[in-house]
Design an enzyme around this catalytic site. Structure first.
Site, PDB file in Angstrom:
ATOM      1  N   GLU A 135       5.834  -2.733  -1.844  1.00 25.22           N
ATOM      2  CA  GLU A 135       7.889  -2.493  -2.276  1.00 25.22           C
ATOM      3  C   GLU A 135       8.572  -2.977  -1.282  1.00 25.22           C
ATOM      4  O   GLU A 135       9.477  -4.301  -2.214  1.00 25.22           O
ATOM      5  CB  GLU A 135       8.558  -1.261  -1.563  1.00 25.22           C
ATOM      6  CG  GLU A 135       8.164   0.247  -1.855  1.00 25.22           C
ATOM      7  CD  GLU A 135       8.112   1.458  -0.823  1.00 25.22           C
ATOM      8  OE1 GLU A 135       8.023   1.559   0.013  1.00 25.22           O
ATOM      9  OE2 GLU A 135       8.982   1.861  -1.361  1.00 25.22           O
ATOM     10  N   GLU A 178       1.206   5.968   0.439  1.00 24.77           N
ATOM     11  CA  GLU A 178       2.117   7.131   0.957  1.00 24.77           C
ATOM     12  C   GLU A 178       1.551   8.424   0.970  1.00 24.77           C
ATOM     13  O   GLU A 178       1.924   8.821   2.056  1.00 24.77           O
ATOM     14  CB  GLU A 178       3.616   6.455   1.008  1.00 24.77           C
ATOM     15  CG  GLU A 178       4.279   5.455   1.113  1.00 24.77           C
ATOM     16  CD  GLU A 178       4.234   4.662   0.415  1.00 24.77           C
ATOM     17  OE1 GLU A 178       3.110   4.376  -0.535  1.00 24.77           O
ATOM     18  OE2 GLU A 178       5.149   3.495   0.520  1.00 24.77           O
TER      19      GLU A 178
END
Ligand code: 3HC
Length: 689
Positions: free
Chosen positions: A105, A125
């Site tokens: 990210e 995640e």
């Protein structure tokens, strides 16, 4: 305190290097340092371009998982990444090793990305019960579309940056020389006067609205109703990326992340992440050295032995399989070939590889053939006497330094070691069944087992792709003892009014793959009886004995706790009658409901686990959790029994055990450790170190 972000300026290029070993996780120190380094670079008039690079083995492994579930400390990652994206000077991410989760990210928040082809990128995640919560669900699909974003985020699998659909994220992919390539790229940006290019403004991934919606619909169908929360939230966030303005999408993602982060599931999965890392930390690792392993000996080619031979061959070892006579050896080889054929049909081996590895196998009927073996696993001999005799014979034939392991979960390692002149080389290696499918190997350490032998055995287990868990050589090891306690709880529930199918249904709903009675039928009731007796439950198996006496041995005889026909397992009225008759003799009790069943089964396992921790038979409660998840199909999302106990509340479980103990059966008495933890307001997780 040392800075976690290095800062240097080279010909107008500010190089910010993440240096937060071991994996450059985005903990609070790194976030503060990165924020400060950015401010410096933006304020420095000589800086025209900023390069973000990682030191050590990888770019960045994402958010610091140990900080999750605690109060946020500013700057939080989404805000920090917004600052990066809003930079008025172009920012280039230079990626090597891996960019995972928040690491990827961060790269997406940069304006340009240069990477090594072999670097792994991904969004793991979901395996922590989370979603990419630092803009990943909003930025990634703007570049790669919904299909690739969902594939990466819902499966959580990492891919090589230079492969397939992942290439779309990168402006330059190099084989090596990353830093030089990034610097050249930076200088070229300056020369050409190229502007910042914010991912929030990218349209490539979302411009084909029909394709985007088709991917959303496909994944929605695939996920179905119910199921785990995180994948559903990922889907909604990626859908929102095409429908909502960027900042609103970010708020949407943030709200979903916060909810998931607080969930029991994410807490449990985060616990498993750390428990699986810690399980490798054993005292022997400091003092011991792995011995060279070339040839493996296996004595006994039954189900477990043949499985071990197949795994060892597939890992590239030379294997000597010893059976007691020629017919037994022939049967063992047939069993082995079946296993290898199955591996071919599952795609784990090619037919050519199978033929090749068969050449590494030597089937023998004389133990003398084990004279060159580096590790010998005894998978034959069901009782202590037989195993003892085998170890004594082995001692006479093996070379110095060979490690000798018993595959039996009940073997007394100390007693076996006493049969040899090399007690320091003797231990237990218990592979959970089915050996090909299960990940667990319990490494049972005896009173005299030496560090080298233990390290050699754990190294071997890892080479076979297994997760070794250290335990003292107590009968049943971890899995056998907890499963025996679980069965004892199930039997108590049945004796007090539940039916086997009620217990099975309750435990399946709780998350177990099979209920205890279904599992018992698969294992075979005689094996279950042996385990219960070995683990000290001989007084609690009247019902089981009655079934065995009646010829009900499980699925192999088409009747056990259930009756089996073409439609599968059916409730058997005859079993119900046997239960009723035994209940009549013992008085029965109040009929337990689903929650009672789930709590008692958990309480029994946890009390047994606590006993093992208290008696230092395992290093930490988390090791029990790893063993039960990896070897006994305990639901990962519950975090293992000890973690599930922490979530459920130790007090209520302890009180339940106390109630059960009122009938005088010492097995149900809560162990002192439970009382101690409750008294001090602590949890099992506090003992994981
Ligand atoms: N946070 C905190 N600690 C981490 C970490 C992380 N993201 N990733 C790894 N560590 C720790 C490990 O616990 C281990 O600690 P220890 O030495 O005390 O046991 C140490 O770093 C080394 O890790 P490994 O032994 O696993 O190292 P490997 O080289 O075998 O593997 C890896 C490296 C592939 C990066 C692996 O560590 C890994 O998969 N890490 C987790 C990656 C991940 O899940 N990232 C997502 C985090 S959540 C997130 O980013 C949220 C964001 O969207 C906001």
């Amino acid at each position: 305190m040392a800075l976690t972000v290095g800062y240097e300026v080279e010909e107008g290029v500010a190089v910010l290097s993440l240096q937060n070993p071991p994996v450059n996780a985005l903990g609070i120190a790194l976030r503060r340092d990165l924020s400060a380094a950015f401010e410096t670079a933006l304020a420095d008039r000589s800086v025209r371009v900023i390069v973000l690079i990682g030191q050590g083995k990888l770019f960045c492994a994402g958010g610091d998982i140990s900080e999750f579930g605690k109060p946020f400390e500013a700057p939080w990652v989404p805000e920090l990444f917004n600052t990066v994206e809003q930079s008025t000077k172009p920012v280039i991410a230079a990626i090597h090793g891996a960019a995972l989760g928040g690491g990827m990210e961060l790269a997406l928040a940069c304006h340009y990305r240069v990477c090594e082809a072999r670097a792994r990128i991904g969004f793991p995640e979901v395996s922590l019960g989370l979603l990419p919560g630092a803009g990943g669900t909003q930025r990634a699909p703007r570049l790669c579309g919904a299909e690739t974003a969902l594939e990466l985020m819902i499966t959580g699998k990492s891919v090589a940056a230079g492969s397939g659909a992942a290439r779309v994220f990168f402006d330059l992919i190099v084989k090596e020389g990353l830093r030089e390539a990034a610097m050249t790229f930076a200088r070229r940006l300056v020369e050409k006067g190229l502007p910042v290019r914010r991912t929030r403004d990218a349209r490539n991934g979302v411009k084909d609205a029909a394709a985007y919606q088709a991917a959303i619909a496909k994944w929605r169908k695939r996920l179905g109703k119910g199921g785990a929360e995180a994948p559903g939230e990922i889907l909604r966030c990626v859908e929102a990326a095409a429908l909502l303005p960027f900042d609103v999408g970010m708020a949407f993602e943030r709200a979903a992340f916060d909810t998931l982060e607080q969930s029991e599931t994410s807490r449990a999965l985060r616990h498993v992440f750390f428990a699986e890392n810690k399980v490798a930390k054993i005292p022997e690792a400091k003092a011991g050295h792995a011995r060279a392993l070339e040839q493996i000996g296996v004595i006994g080619g039954g189900t477990r032995g043949a499985g071990l031979v197949a795994l060892s061959l597939m890992a590239g070892f030379d294997v000597v399989l010893v059976e007691k006579d020629a017919p037994s050896l022939a049967r063992a080889l047939t069993r082995l070939r079946r296993l290898l054929d199955r591996a071919v049909s599952r795609g784990q081996l090619s037919a050519l590889q199978r033929d090749g590895i068969e050449a590494l196998l030597h089937g023998k009927t004389d133990m003398v053939a084990l004279s060159e073996a580096d590790l010998v696993i005894v998978a034959a001999g069901c009782d202590a006497l037989e195993q003892g005799q085998i170890f004594a014979q082995l001692d006479a034939v093996v070379k110095d330094g060979a490690v000798l392991a018993s595959a039996s979960p009940f073997a007394d390692i100390g007693a076996l070691a006493d049969k040899t002149g090399c007690a320091e080389d003797v231990l237990g290696l218990h592979f959970s069944l089915p050996t090909q499918m299960s990940d667990l190997v319990e490494v049972a350490v005896g009173p005299a087992s030496g560090a080298d032998a233990v390290v050699t055995a754990t190294t071997f287990a890892r080479k076979l792709g297994k997760v070794p868990v250290r335990v003292l050589g107590v009968p049943g090891r971890i899995g056998g003892r907890l499963m025996a306690a679980y069965q004892a709880a199930a039997d108590r529930l049945v004796m007090s009014g539940a039916l086997p199918r009620d217990v099975d249904r309750a435990m399946r709903r709780w998350g177990m793959a099979l209920g205890p009675y279904q599992l018992a039928d698969v294992m075979g009731l005689e094996r279950v009886l042996a385990r219960q007796e070995e683990c000290g439950h001989g007084r609690r198996v009247a019902l089981l004995r009655a079934l065995i006496k009646d010829g009900r041995l499980g699925r192999k005889t088409s009747k056990g706790w259930y009756r089996y026909d073409a439609d599968g397992g059916q409730v058997d009225p005859e079993v119900a009658a046997m239960i009723a008759s035994l209940r009549g003799q013992t008085g029965g009790g109040s009929v337990p409901d689903e929650l009672d069943i789930q709590r008692l089964c958990l309480a029994a396992m946890v009390n047994e686990g606590a006993r093992m921790v208290e008696e230092c038979q395992v290093m930490r409660p988390g090791d029990i959790d790893v063993a039960m998840i990896r070897g006994f199909a305990f639901p990962r999302w519950r975090g293992g029994p000890m973690q599930a106990a922490d979530s459920t509340g130790l007090l209520s479980l302890r009180n339940l055990l106390r109630t059960c103990a009122q009938d005088g059966d010492a097995f149900w008495r809560p162990v002192n450790l439970l009382d101690e933890l409750i008294k001090n307001g602590r949890h099992f997780s506090d003992l994981n170190g």
